[in-house]
Design an enzyme around this catalytic site. Sequence first.
Site, mmCIF file in Angstrom:
data_model
loop_
_atom_site.group_PDB
_atom_site.id
_atom_site.type_symbol
_atom_site.label_atom_id
_atom_site.label_comp_id
_atom_site.label_asym_id
_atom_site.label_seq_id
_atom_site.Cartn_x
_atom_site.Cartn_y
_atom_site.Cartn_z
ATOM 1 N N HIS A 1 0.843 -1.188 0.000
ATOM 2 C CA HIS A 1 0.000 0.000 0.000
ATOM 3 C C HIS A 1 0.882 1.243 0.000
ATOM 4 O O HIS A 1 1.776 1.362 0.831
ATOM 5 C CB HIS A 1 -0.896 0.033 1.238
ATOM 6 C CG HIS A 1 -1.883 -1.086 1.312
ATOM 7 N ND1 HIS A 1 -3.049 -1.088 0.591
ATOM 8 C CD2 HIS A 1 -1.870 -2.243 2.015
ATOM 9 C CE1 HIS A 1 -3.725 -2.200 0.849
ATOM 10 N NE2 HIS A 1 -3.023 -2.923 1.701
ATOM 11 N N HIS B 1 -0.623 0.799 11.799
ATOM 12 C CA HIS B 1 0.151 2.034 11.741
ATOM 13 C C HIS B 1 0.155 2.729 13.101
ATOM 14 O O HIS B 1 -0.893 3.028 13.646
ATOM 15 C CB HIS B 1 -0.466 2.979 10.691
ATOM 16 C CG HIS B 1 0.365 4.192 10.428
ATOM 17 N ND1 HIS B 1 -0.140 5.335 9.852
ATOM 18 C CD2 HIS B 1 1.684 4.444 10.649
ATOM 19 C CE1 HIS B 1 0.809 6.237 9.732
ATOM 20 N NE2 HIS B 1 1.920 5.716 10.218
ATOM 21 N N TYR C 1 -21.303 4.200 5.980
ATOM 22 C CA TYR C 1 -20.268 3.844 6.936
ATOM 23 C C TYR C 1 -20.375 2.344 7.201
ATOM 24 O O TYR C 1 -21.273 1.881 7.899
ATOM 25 C CB TYR C 1 -20.480 4.646 8.225
ATOM 26 C CG TYR C 1 -19.326 4.542 9.195
ATOM 27 C CD1 TYR C 1 -18.252 5.416 9.095
ATOM 28 C CD2 TYR C 1 -19.310 3.581 10.193
ATOM 29 C CE1 TYR C 1 -17.195 5.328 9.977
ATOM 30 C CE2 TYR C 1 -18.258 3.487 11.072
ATOM 31 C CZ TYR C 1 -17.199 4.368 10.971
ATOM 32 O OH TYR C 1 -16.146 4.281 11.840
#
EC number: 1.13.11.5
Length: 427
Positions: free
Chosen positions: A292, A335, A350
């Site tokens: 990514h 992350h 959502y």
Amino acid sequence: MAGLKYMSGFGNEFANEDPRCPGSLPEGQNNPQVCPYGLYAEQLSGSAFTCPRSTNKRSWLYRILPSVRHKPFTPMSCGDLTENWNEVEPDPNQLRWKPFIIPKSSENKVDFISGLHTVCGAGDSKSRNGIAIHMYTCNTSMTDKCFQNADGDFLIVPQQGEILITTEFGKMMVEPNEICVIQQGMRFSVDVFGETRGYILEVFGAHFELPDLGPIGANGLANPRDFQTPVAWYEDRTVATGYTVVNKYQGKLFSCQQDFSPFNVVAWHGNYTPYKYNLENFMAINCVAFDHADPSIFTVLTAKSTRPGVAIADFVIFPPRWGVADHTFRPPYYHRNCMSEFMGLIKGHYEAKEEGFPTVLENSSILHVTDIVCTTFYLCIQLYVEENVTLKLSVITNNMCPPCSLDDPGCSAESRFQLWDKYDISV
């Protein structure tokens, strides 16, 4: 609104006059002894006089009456607008908010100013170093009232309902999936056409600019030609009952009265202007092999700090695009980030936690605090089984594979500051 015209470009030296007053823009000088039509020359500075040419921002306005002709400013209620980051204790957890409820006009008329709600922020407008993130919810147009932000720049992101913004430079119609920037010191008024809601990213001490492209080359991401600046428009209107100018100064609101409309600029020239941009024009760059790419490749605008490569704030979008990475874990990587992220949905659904949200799902937002494993993985993992279908994903989902289309846009603001959050209600 049909008939609105714009000029193309980002940071250009523009020059424009209302066609009702041909020749109103002085030629050969900025401040003639007598301006055409008896107008007043007024300079609006967006930088120090001595800034290098590449960063020097100013415009000259030629107006029917000078903007200084008003009564003294007096304090007014700030409502839910704040810059006091010590109101609640710090919370290092990932936070998620329900959509802000838009009040019904039949119950309570709320305009853009009274509908401002500060969600989070950091830094200080007095030292011109920091950011604030607000929501706006309103149902009524501003009547005989304008707003001026002396603290910083507003980047406005409509989420529900289009807004007509009248500025001293002209008019802009801004719809969901578009953004606009009203820079420091510019007076503007907002008209709405029903229940309206959106996000605002405010930066202190820097102006938004296009990110450098580096090895991407000369073209890509947000191209300068797609930014639009309004053309000159004025009204020569006396307001006997009083016109209200609201000024945001050092995090507080002040108001004053005058007897004329501030939108009386007949002509102007310069490079310090409001502008808008349609996010559909963003040319996405993405991975085509494996892994990514970092989400910085989706940066639309950045407000740089004095530290090279580190922004006060980056405005990032996750636009419709194809994700085609091979031999790559589908959701983006875990992350632990030294930056803070605020993420919001512009349109779509959502997908991550529908049971925890009310019926209106389009306006949820998330704050990722520094040095915490981001929730992006958690939010995407539920979609892992959707292998061979075209997915419509929300703001927090990106880069799925095998090849799939990611269609529902959202936005993100990333900042080097530890963001304080005001609303302690999460879902």
